[in-house]
Structures are given as C-alpha cells and as structure tokens.
Design an enzyme around this catalytic site. Structure first.
Site, PDB file in Angstrom:
ATOM      1  N   LYS A   1      -0.381   1.122 -15.093  1.00  0.00           N
ATOM      2  CA  LYS A   1      -1.351   1.751 -14.657  1.00  0.00           C
ATOM      3  C   LYS A   1      -1.812   1.598 -13.370  1.00  0.00           C
ATOM      4  CE  LYS A   1      -5.974   0.423 -14.512  1.00  0.00           C
ATOM      5  NZ  LYS A   1      -6.385   1.131 -13.354  1.00  0.00           N
TER       6      LYS A   1
ATOM      7  N   GLU B   1      -0.352 -11.444  -8.415  1.00  0.00           N
ATOM      8  CA  GLU B   1      -0.524 -11.200  -6.875  1.00  0.00           C
ATOM      9  C   GLU B   1      -1.826 -10.869  -6.538  1.00  0.00           C
ATOM     10  OE1 GLU B   1      -0.614 -10.150  -3.783  1.00  0.00           O
ATOM     11  OE2 GLU B   1       0.792  -8.525  -3.764  1.00  0.00           O
TER      12      GLU B   1
ATOM     13  N   CYS C   1      -3.463  -7.418   1.175  1.00  0.00           N
ATOM     14  CA  CYS C   1      -3.450  -8.558   0.533  1.00  0.00           C
ATOM     15  C   CYS C   1      -3.201  -9.598   1.425  1.00  0.00           C
ATOM     16  CB  CYS C   1      -2.915  -8.700  -0.905  1.00  0.00           C
ATOM     17  SG  CYS C   1      -1.325  -8.417  -1.178  1.00  0.00           S
TER      18      CYS C   1
ATOM     19  N   GLU D   1     -12.280 -12.223   1.524  1.00  0.00           N
ATOM     20  CA  GLU D   1     -11.291 -11.159   1.869  1.00  0.00           C
ATOM     21  C   GLU D   1     -12.027  -9.858   2.237  1.00  0.00           C
ATOM     22  OE1 GLU D   1      -8.587  -9.939  -1.331  1.00  0.00           O
ATOM     23  OE2 GLU D   1      -7.144  -9.690   0.161  1.00  0.00           O
TER      24      GLU D   1
END
Lengths: 313, 497, 287
Positions: B201, B275, B309, B406
């Site tokens: 997906k 991840e 990331c 983040e």
C-alpha cells in the site's frame, strides 16, 4: 599564531590555516552546477556575458603579427551579424604585444600577455621581471604570470610570494593574473592554499588563474570552484575583491554557462562582470557565437561560418 | 565599468549579493506523466475497481489542484488482494526457480528505466519533489534496486550462510509518501527476490506512481497475484497489518505508527521490519572541509524538502567555527531556489501536503516561542501551493521540541559542542538512531565517531547517500531490519528451525 | 557424632555481586517429592531495574574488549565449568526431574556450547559484516554492533543448557544480559553465577535473577533501556510481552518454553545475529 614547533613547514601551516577540501564532495558540488538548465533569455544573456569575459588567446610558437591582427579584429567585432559585446582582452606572447597594440590602438579590448617565462617559469627572476616590464612598456594592460610550482611544492612559500610581489611591482598599472598551474599542485587542498598565498600579495582587482593551458590538466569546474571559494573567503575576511580566470579546456558554450552558474551561486552578482571573471580560451568564442546565432536565427549553425572553427568536416 | 562597487561598502562588513543580475528563465520539464482520470487497484494481475466503491483525490501540492482519483481499498479489497497473493505464491512464484524469478525483476528494472522520465514527472506532480531529484535520484535508484535484487534471487543461500531458509510466503508492505516509488522498490524488489508475494500500500497522498507501476508489472508479464497494489489511508494499512495471510509486515513511516503496528502484530507470530523516524545529528568538527560540510548540511536537511527520515535535522557544529560556519550556511541557503517542482532548476519543491505544512509551521512556531532564533531564506514563494522557506534555528538546546521531534521539513536546528565526547553525547541523546553525519579531515576521528554513534547509517564527509548494495535502517526507536544489501534480502527469509 | 553441614544460601548474581532480593522475599525450592531444598530469592521489578542499570554500565566495557579477549574469557568460563562439572550436574539433578547421568550429559553439552560461542567472538563479524560495492567514489562497509542490554527468560526445563543456549550468543557479541533463571530449578544458574564471579567476565555483563515470569514480564519487556528480549513465554504472556516491547521498539524474540536445547540447531550464528545492529558507514575515496 605563533609557531609552536619548529618542524612545521610554512606550507603545512598554510594548509592548516586555510583548511582542507574534500575531493569527492567538491566534485559532487560542481556536478550540480552542470544540472542547471539555462534557457531562452537567460541563455542569451549568459552567452553574451561569456563573450564579454573571454580573454581571446593565441599562444603558439607559430604566432605571427598577421595572426595576432586577425585575433584583434575578432576581439573587437566578434560577429558582424550579431550585437555581441567585445571580448575582454586578447592574450598573446610578450613579443606580440606591440603588434596587438598597433591593431587595437585605444580600443576597450585589453591586451594581456603571458610574461615571466611562460609556461614553465623556469627562467631567472631578473629575466622574468624584465620581460614583464617590457610587455607593459609595449602596451600590455594585463600580465599573466606563472608561479614557480617547484618552490611551492618544496614548501618555500615566502619565495613564491616574494616573486609575485616583485612582478606586482614590475606591473605598475597593469593588472596581474597569477597562474597557479593547478594541474601541477597535486590536490585541491594545495590549490586552495596557493590561492591564498597569491591573494595575500596581489592587489584588489588582480586575478588568480587556473592554468597555462600548456599542461595536460586544465581548468575544471572543480578547481575553478576551489578558487572561487578561496576568493569568497578572502573577500569576506579582508574585504578585498580578487578576480578569477579559469583557462584551458573551456571549449564550448555549455561549459562556459556552467562556470558562470558557479560564479553566480558562489560569489554572487558582483563577480558576474569581466573585471571580476574571465575565460582564458581560444576556441570558446566561436562556439559562443554559433550558439548566439542559433538563438537569433533559430537554426543550428555550420562551423565554417566562423573563423578558426572551419577545420574538419 | 567600475572595478569596485560602492565605496561605502568599505564601512560595513563585506557581503555577497545573490541577486537577479542573471536570472534563470523557467525551465519546465515537458515529458508527459500520462495520468489516468481514475486509477484502479491492482489485484491478481488485473486493474480492478475497488469493491468499496470509495475514491479520494490526489492533490498536486504545488498547485493544490486535484490530479486524479485514487481508490480507497476496503476490507473486501484487502481480502481479495491477499487471496490473490496466496494464489500467486502457491501457483506461480513458489514454483519458479530463483533464476526465473530474477528474470522478472530484471525486466521490471529495464522497463522502469525505459519509462523513467514519465514516472519522474508523475512523482514530482503528485509529491511536490523537484524534478531534478525525481529524475536524477528516485527513478534511477528505484530501477537500480530491482536490478540489484534481481541478481539475488538465485543466490539466496549466500544471504544467510549456513542457514536453511524459506520465504515468508505473503508479505504485507506499507510505504511512506516521501520517496513513493523508491520506497516501493526498496520493499518489492528484495521481497520478490527472496520468493515472497506482496500486498503493498502506497501512502494516500502519493499513490500515483505505485498505481502506474502496475502498468510496468503488466508489461513485464509478472504472474498474477505476485504483486498486489492497494491504495488507501491508514485504515487500509491496518487491514493489511491485521490480515492473517500476511506472514510478515514491512513498514516504513513514522515511529508512532510503527509502534502501533508492533502492538497489532504482537502474539501473531508475524515477521516484522520497521524503518521509522529519525532526528539525525550532522556533526561538523573544526578540522572539517568547511565548504563541503556546508554543502553536506544543506543536502542533509533540504534534500526532498526535508521529508527524509534520515535528514540531518540537527547540526552539531564545533563551537570554535560555529559563527563562521553558520554565516556560510546562510549564504548557501540564499542561493537555493524554491518553487515549481517541475522546473529543472528548482532545488526545493512543495511540501507534500497541507497537513505536513501545518505540522512544520506548528513546530517552527514552537521553536520561536521556546526562544530559538529563526533564520529563513528570503526567496520568493509561489502564491499557490504548499511551500515553506528553508529555515534554520540558532540557539537551540537539547530540550527544545525542534531538537527532539522529527519535523520532516526544511528546518535545521543548530547546536554547538566543544569536545568529541560532548558531540557523541548530544548526538546520541535521542530515542532515534537512524543516521548521523561526521565531518572532519581526520580519518581516525571518523572511525571513532562512527563507532560511538548509535545510528544505523553514518555518513562521513558526505550525507544522504544511498545505494542498493548498502544496508539502511535504524537503531533504537528508528526501527529494526535493514533495507539494501544482503541484509535487506535476508530480512525476507525465515530461518528454518 | 556426625558433623552438621553448612548449607549454602542461594543468591542472585547482579553486577558481579551476590545479592538477596531487595524485597527480602524468597520462595522454596523443592524436589520432586516436595521436600524442601533451599530458599531462592524472589526477585522483583526493582531488582530487575537495578540489574539493568549495572548491565548498561558494564556493557560498554565488555563490547569494547577485543573480540579475541572476549573469546578467551568465554573459553575460560568453559574451563571453569568443566572443572566443576560434577557440581553442576548435581545441581541439575537436585530436583529429581532428571537423573544424574542425564544431568551430566546436559552439563557436557552446555560446556561444549560455551566453547562453540567462545569460538565465534572473532568470526561472526567476518561472516555477517561486509563491504558494499556502492556505485560511487565511496568506501562503504557494514559492521555489526551489540544492541545493548538484553533481557532473557529461560525455559523451565534444561535449566543450565537452556540458559547457556540463550545467553551465550547474546554476550558473545558484547551485549550484556539480565536473565531470569528457570523457576522450577534456578539452582544451576545460581551455581553458574558463582563460577562467573571468579571468571574474567566483567561483573554486570551477565546478571542472573531468580523469581517468576508472571511477576517480572512487565519490566523485562517494557524497560526502555533494555534493547532486546529473548523470552521463553507462550500464549497471552507472549502477546503481552510483544505489546509492551512496542513502546520502545525493542528487538523482541519470543519462543515457546519447550525448546529442545539439545538439537544442533539450538546453537547458531543466527542466535548471535538476533541481537546485533548493522551499522553502515560511508566514506569518500579521495585525496
């Protein structure tokens, strides 16, 4: 900084002072300049700017007054069918300066001459100084000198600087361009160090220059970038503006535009003028003209319409 | 023509002028993305309308205009996808030799290379990333992953030497919106090489290239059910995670969602690789190659609008050079071109979505209110679309939210350090551990730092480098498992007890 | 008149020291006939927390020892176990669940397993790590690193071999461990602790607690400083452990309690790999 250890060579101290350059990273950086897409009006402007920055050069053993005369003609009127600017200068051997002056008279095109035992520089200093003085006397506006790479690599910084200072003095009002001959300096670190070494003793508006064009290595975007960054750092710390001249190997418009992108994005607008940036080149001008005509006429041009590019098929 | 500019400039500090003396004309990429008005799910080798009958719009973040309609897969669709995947595994994929599986992957790699420009344009339209990145990075790297893993398919016994292994069978994969097609390649290529079939997906804001990829699979004549592509939002992802036929889940995305998936798969015996997020330190020592470090820091945080990331979102610069370094950083940022993602000269494109723009805006506001000093590039921004200026914060402390959370945007937090020990301590002072950067000219210091940093990838005198052969993945709350290299294929194999 | 023997007070082994539970609680160890053998410390969450703290501190030093040195230290442990093998066998047989000869076989296998892993310390990296031929001017290499502190629940059977099989691969790479010994017979683990105390394994690298899984599961699975877990638990407890581990994204491996530790596959390079991180470093190649 006081010298703490006696075994620290002046070259090592200079290298330490100006800091290192990472080879892979700077080559990666300049590759990004090459991805800039210059189209339409910006291309036209860039090509014309490049024309105005050309030091139109002939440095052959076979040079004659006649060849220099046609060079001077081309420098003043690069293309009769285009409204291009004049080139910045013609660049000739000292022996040809007086012929060039005779052709150019009081034209705005400047006369540059490669004095100082070009290209190796392996001539006694006194002879080199005499050569510079004679060239200036014959009408040279600019002197392109070579540094003694051997002295530099041997770590004799002071001697190299003393020689440059002596040539500066001999130049009088003439601009000086100090050729580092980067292909013989071994590494980007040393190109950066040599740039500073030269900038410390030349005058505002004098140049540092990559190459003679007479060795296997010429100007590249990467060594150009090392020197642009050195000029920037020197300017930001001293306020003194030093000019820059890549030479050798810049043969086509695409390359020239990439160099100009590097100037635009490293030193900014103030260096996008012929007083601050030059191209030392012989065949570049014709390619610039071909591209300019293409821009004007909308058709790709055949080489034989341009002098000096008519060899080959 | 004056050799020197204004003489008054002698009185003030020398400055560089990055103005419009020579401005670049727009240079739009002209290749057609060949988008459909409405996309379908790809199940059992066929493009099928969603049984849910639900669609949502995919928006171009640079214009805020709808590009196409994307199906929202529901429970029946996910059920069909797993049924197809199980059938694909039993009837085709598990019966093929590694050599033959590899040939399909080679085909995919080649077809992707053929249609690279078209996919790059689609990627930039849908996600907002600059065309030069989708063209020069995402697409070539995606094709390279298929090419690399194609060669593993018949060499699996070398991935985990001495072990007897089997594929999981059917794997569920969920990927993020920052590198849509590349993340798809990172997931599908090793899974297929190892002998698995997949239900994958894409993220809801960036489904287009994944659904276009179905065209490549059909051109490659991949057997039906081997790859099934289902679009939708988080709820669709949850259906994949919870489906009993999924013997392993591979997820790339936020740490919060990663933890939720880990809880969902608890007690099921499913394999899992994650991840997740990062808050990487990019550490610059005073003996670094400074200009290259500036470039690396810029690349570290502004690559892909900071939607990375492993972005180097915390700059740790040694105090002795901090002032000069930040000055250079600001000058470099002044030359970054923000704007139309499809312009070949754009360095920073559009923020991926309104939601992400709001999140960045909120975190930047928190940085200001917590007392950090904000600097933003003065570049002009397009009037429409989701754009954010390249930003950096000075005077940041470890406790500021902008140093801990983040941001996933073009925002750099700058901290300083004095000693190697302090740099290590600050770099590791985070729950994340995905990546780190080290800039120094001293080789032994690089190896010391690399050893001490708790991060899965350490870039020394470079940043944001990727390669199919190079394992990528995190320590601590940045997840587990690796993508890339032999470790990447090993994570799609079970060791037989 | 016969001499009255001195009985030993079994203690947990934490940070290189022998401790009672901070709670002061004990539980009785009995043999198959229900006869009392001794009291075993019933360690608590707080004991676990203390053990994790010392494990965290000791781990860095253990991991930074050379692989050769770690191999020597683990081999030395094998030597000490060999010398005291009869004592270990007695401790396994003490509850009467297995015969003394079965216990001796378990000890022998345990010692061989220690030697097996001692031999891996300076080799696993060569098999698992690698350089990566990236498409660019970079030297790129992947090395492994220990994850940090790992918590272990042993299986109840094979109280020595199970513990060795779970713990040795973990500490081989430089991790430190907090292990809950078999609750049906923690005695061999306690005895092992006494051998560790005189081995060269730094105190705190291997911490042996005794007590009950039900009580300690929360802490073993949720403590954020614990980066990996190898837990013999099943059913709801397994699920509960995995849910708790999610909050800190722990590398958790649960397994059924009935593992056959005598099988060849019970020792493997991949038991070491389970608690390793891969770190990839990029460095430009230039001058």
């Amino acid at each position: 900084m006081p010298m703490i250890t006696s075994n620290n060579s002046p070259l090592k101290r200079l290298l330490n002072d100006v800091g290192p350059v990472d080879q892979v990273a700077i080559e990666e950086r300049v590759a990004k300049f090459a991805t800039r897409s210059i189209k339409k009006a910006s291309k036209l402007q860039g090509l014309n700017l490049a024309v105005s920055m050309v030091d139109l050069t002939t440095l052959e053993g076979s040079d004659t007054p006649g060849k220099v005369a046609s060079l001077c003609q081309k420098a003043q009127h690069p293309d009769p069918e285009l409204t291009t600017p004049q080139v910045a200068a013609v660049c000739v051997y000292p022996f040809m300066v007086k012929h060039a002056r005779a052709c150019l008279g009081d034209s705005n095109v400047r006369i540059a001459s490669v004095a100082t035992g070009f290209p190796a520089g392996q001539v006694p200093l006194r002879t080199r100084i005499q050569e510079v003085k004679q060239a200036v006397k014959d009408g040279a506006d600019e002197i392109d000198m070579v540094i003694q790479r051997g002295l530099f690599l041997a770590g004799n910084i002071q001697a190299v600087q003393d020689e440059i200072s002596a040539v500066v003095e001999a130049c009088g009002d003439a601009r000086l361009k100090v050729i580092l001959e980067v292909s013989e300096l071994e590494s980007y670190d040393k190109i950066r160090a040599a740039s500073f070494l030269a900038m410390q003793v030349i005058r505002p508006g004098d140049f540092i220059k990559t190459s003679t064009g007479k060795t296997s290595g010429n100007a590249t975007l990467a060594n150009n970038q090392v020197m642009l960054e050195a000029i920037r750092d020197f300017y930001l710390s001293t306020g003194t503006s030093i000019s820059m001249k890549p030479a050798g190997g810049i043969k086509n418009s695409k390359q020239a535009l990439q160099y100009l992108v590097a100037v635009k994005e490293t030193l900014g607008d103030a260096w996008l003028i012929p007083e601050r940036y030059r191209f030392g080149a012989s065949s570049l001008l014709n390619d610039l003209l071909m591209q300019l005509r293409k821009q004007q006429e909308g058709v790709y041009q055949a080489p034989w319409k341009f002098s000096d590019a008519s060899s080959g098929y | 023509m004056p050799a020197k500019r204004k003489s008054s400039s002698r009185n003030s500090a020398p400055e560089l002028l990055f103005g419009d003396l020579w401005e670049f004309d727009p240079a739009p990429e002209s290749a057609a993305p060949n988008l459909k008005d409405t996309y379908s799910l790809f199940i059992g080798g066929k493009e099928v309308a969603p049984r849910s009958r639900n669609y949502f719009e995919s928006v171009n973040p640079a214009t805020e205009k709808a590009l196409t309609r994307i199906p929202a897969a529901g429970k029946a669709d996910i059920g069909a996808a797993f049924t197809a995947a199980e059938s694909g595994y039993q009837n085709y994929w598990s019966k093929l030799s590694g050599k033959e599986r590899g040939k399909y992957l080679y085909r995919i790699a080649r077809l992707l290379q053929d249609r690279s420009r078209e996919f790059a344009v689609a990627e930039s339209l849908d996600g907002g990333k600059p065309i030069k990145e989708s063209r020069d990075f995402d697409l070539p790297m995606a094709a390279a992953h298929f090419f690399y893993y194609a060669g593993w398919a018949d060499k699996l016994e070398y991935a985990l030497p001495g072990a007897s292994t089997t594929p999981y069978g059917v794997v569920g994969q969920i990927i993020p919106w920052n590198f849509p097609l590349l993340m798809l390649a990172w997931k599908i290529a090793p899974a297929l090489a190892a002998g698995n079939c997949v239900v994958i997906k894409p993220a809801e804001t960036t489904s287009i290239t994944a659904l276009k990829f179905a065209e490549i699979l059909q051109e490659a004549e991949l057997p039906p059910g081997v790859v099934n592509i289902v679009s939708g939002a988080g709820a669709t992802g949850q259906l994949i995670v919870d489906h009993p036929a999924a013997k392993k889940i591979a997820f790339t995305g936020s740490t919060a969602v990663g933890k939720a998936i880990m809880r969902s798969t608890a007690g099921t015996g499913k394999g899992l690789t994650l991840e997740l997020g990062g808050k990487a330190a990019n550490i610059v020592f005073d003996d670094a190659p400074i200009d290259q470090a500036v470039e690396g820091v810029v690349n570290g945080i502004f690559f892909n609008q900071g939607h990375v990331c492993c972005a180097g979102s915390r700059l740790l610069v040694q105090e002795s050079i901090a002032k000069a370094f930040v000055q250079k950083l600001k000058a470099r940022i002044a030359t970054l071109r923000v704007g139309d993602p499809l312009d070949k000269n754009t360095d920073i494109g559009a923020i991926n979505s309104k939601g992400q723009l709001d999140k960045i805006t909120e975190l930047v506001a928190s940085g200001v209110s917590e007392g950090a000093e904000l600097f933003q590039s003065k570049c002009s921004l397009p009037k429409q679309g989701y754009f954010f200026r390249p930003s950096l914060f000075q005077g940041v402390t470890q406790s500021h939210r902008i140093a801990r959370e983040e941001i996933f945007g073009p925002v750099l937090s700058i901290l300083t350090f004095r000693t190697v020990g302090e740099a290590i301590e600050k770099a590791n002072n985070t729950a994340y551990g995905l990546s780190a950067g080290v800039w120094t000219d001293k080789g032994s210091k690089i190896l010391k730092m690399s050893t001490a940093l708790k991060a899965g990838v350490v870039w020394a005198n470079t940043y944001n480098k990727f390669d199919p052969t190079s394992p990528f993945g995190g320590y601590k709350e940045s997840g587990f498992g690796r993508e890339g290299g032999k470790q990447g294929v090993a994570d799609y194999l079970k060791i037989n007890a | 008149m016969p001499r009255i023997s001195i009985t030993k007070t079994p203690k947990a082994y934490v940070g290189g020291k022998f401790i009672r539970s901070e709670s002061g609680r004990v539980f009785p160890l009995t043999n198959a006939n229900g006869e009392f053998i001794c009291n075993i410390p019933q360690c608590t969450r707080k004991d676990t927390r203390n053990a994790v703290e010392v494990a965290g501190k000791a781990g860095a030093g253990w991991a930074s020892k050379t692989a050769y040195n770690r191999g020597q230290i683990l081999y030395r442990l094998g030597e000490m176990m060999e010398a005291r093998s009869e004592e270990l066998a007695q401790s396994i047989a003490i509850t009467g669940e297995v015969s003394l000869s079965q216990a001796r076989a378990e000890v022998a296998l345990s010692i061989d397993r220690v030697v097996y892993y001692a031999g891996w310390t300076d080799k696993y990296e060569q098999v698992l790590g690698n350089t990566n031929p990236v498409a660019g001017p970079f030297f790129n290499f992947s090395v492994t690193e220990p994850v940090g502190v790992v918590s272990v629940f042993c299986s109840d059977h094979a109280p020595l071999l199970g513990l060795i099989s779970q713990v040795l691969p973990i500490i081989t790479s430089g991790n430190s461990v907090v292990v809950l010994a078999s609750s049906t017979n923690p005695y061999p683990a306690i005895l092992l602790g006494e051998m560790l105390a005189t081995s060269d394994l730094p105190g705190g690298v291997l911490n042996i607690l005794s007590g009950y899984k039900e009580e300690l599961l929360d802490t073993f699975a949720s403590h954020e400083h614990i980066r990996g877990s190898d837990l013999c638990v099943s059913g709801d407890l397994a699920k509960q452990a995995e849910v708790l581990a999610a909050e800190s994204v722990k590398r958790i491996h649960v397994r059924e309690s009935d593992v056959d530790w005598t099988k060849d596959t019970a020792q493997s390079l991949y038991a070491i790999r389970n608690f390793l991180e891969f770190k990839t470093t990029w460095h430009p190649i230039g001058a």
